[in-house]
Design a protein around this motif. Structure first.
Motif, PDB file in Angstrom:
ATOM      1  N   TYR A  91      45.240  27.497  36.677  1.00  0.00           N
ATOM      2  CA  TYR A  91      46.589  27.006  36.355  1.00  0.00           C
ATOM      3  C   TYR A  91      47.140  26.133  37.478  1.00  0.00           C
ATOM      4  O   TYR A  91      47.068  26.507  38.652  1.00  0.00           O
ATOM      5  CB  TYR A  91      47.531  28.187  36.094  1.00  0.00           C
ATOM      6  N   ARG A  92      47.679  24.990  37.131  1.00  0.00           N
ATOM      7  CA  ARG A  92      48.288  24.096  38.122  1.00  0.00           C
ATOM      8  C   ARG A  92      49.538  24.728  38.729  1.00  0.00           C
ATOM      9  O   ARG A  92      49.946  24.385  39.824  1.00  0.00           O
ATOM     10  CB  ARG A  92      48.683  22.781  37.458  1.00  0.00           C
ATOM     11  N   HIS A  93      50.157  25.615  37.964  1.00  0.00           N
ATOM     12  CA  HIS A  93      51.347  26.324  38.464  1.00  0.00           C
ATOM     13  C   HIS A  93      51.005  27.177  39.686  1.00  0.00           C
ATOM     14  O   HIS A  93      51.878  27.456  40.515  1.00  0.00           O
ATOM     15  CB  HIS A  93      51.921  27.209  37.358  1.00  0.00           C
ATOM     16  N   ASN A  94      49.743  27.587  39.771  1.00  0.00           N
ATOM     17  CA  ASN A  94      49.366  28.548  40.815  1.00  0.00           C
ATOM     18  C   ASN A  94      49.099  27.884  42.170  1.00  0.00           C
ATOM     19  O   ASN A  94      48.025  27.995  42.744  1.00  0.00           O
ATOM     20  CB  ASN A  94      48.159  29.375  40.360  1.00  0.00           C
TER      21      ASN A  94
END
Lengths: 138, 138, 138
Positions: free
Chosen positions: B79-82
């Motif tokens: 995930y890019r959020h991570n």
């Protein structure tokens, strides 16, 4: 009981786009003069969504890729809905993301958690579409 | 119009956990004195959910495995959020399960079907998080 | 504040079926005499859904196939819930489609967009099940 109805209009530049509409909802709430009640905000179109999540660009890319995995846009022929249409995927993406949110109104403010932001989720854009805001209370 | 606002706080022992909050909502409703109206209950965090389903442990395991299939926790790097976070999956799991429920209030009771139970769905727990209860009516 | 409560009953011929209930909701709204407010419509069962989408048969087939992909009915043994039950998939399908809709009431009408239609989504049918309609306002 007081009530306010308002439409918000959007015409996105891309087929799929997420727009933070929290400031517009706060403005609508101030106009209503309502201090205690409920605010409903819903897409008036069935290929768009109103939802609450984080205003973080990495997450928004994750959502885009994840939805494409769950309900791919192409080939358009994969959907029976796509006879003279090409937005079958958008109906399904919006189903995942949800049509509406209901937000509590407390002391004249949107009663949101610290990271809660309200988004318009467009999945078949580049044309004029509407969101409905309805607030009831006192 | 009467109204009540209440926060329910949770700190789960596990990263992911489902908690039946129906008794807490019934208690809030009694405190409000409201006989006819609507009750909104929503997660105030964007990695948690409030939803209605069956209080049956087998189903809860099914939900856990199903959500892991649709939005796996690991590898966190998916995930890019991570970036400095590890909860990208929790944002997506909560999207599937939903942020909120609206329940009718009738004759001073939650107007639920025979098997309907309201759950707090935690997908990034082991820290203090809140649920909002807002009831309006008369 | 005015309020109306009504149950709509269904017994579908098929295990899974989508039924347009918009006319029933319009009728309930007329009965209530409410001009401004909110209408809640929710499945009272946890293997059924109330949702808003397009009344287009191709889309309805797409939804059927898509849900079968995301939460297949068979083999029944794939779900831990299916001990003496065979409807584990229906609990998950309804989770995707949602339990409820909240619709604004404006000038005595359901304030729906041009293509918005409200559906009862049955995922474990062929028996009597209920939908709740609750309208509050003035």
């Amino acid at each position: 009981m007081k009530h306010l109805r308002k439409e918000l209009w959007f015409e996105t530049k891309k087929r799929r786009q997420l727009i933070n509409i929290t400031p517009e909802l706060e403005k609508s709430l101030r106009e209503s003069g309502i201090k205690e009640g409920l605010l409903l905000c819903n897409a008036m179109h069935i290929t768009a969504s109103v939802f609450i999540n984080d205003d973080e660009p990495g997450l928004h890319q994750d959502i885009e890729e994840w939805l494409e995995g769950l309900a791919p846009e192409k080939p358009h022929s994969r959907y029976r809905h796509n006879v003279g249409e090409d937005n079958g995927d958008a109906h399904l993406k919006r189903t995942i993301m949800g049509r509406e949110v209901v937000v509590a109104v407390t002391n004249g403010k949107l009663d949101l958690g610290p990271w809660e932001q309200v988004f318009y989720g467009e999945f078949d854009g580049m044309r004029k579409k509407r969101v409905l805001v309805k607030i009831i209370g006192e």
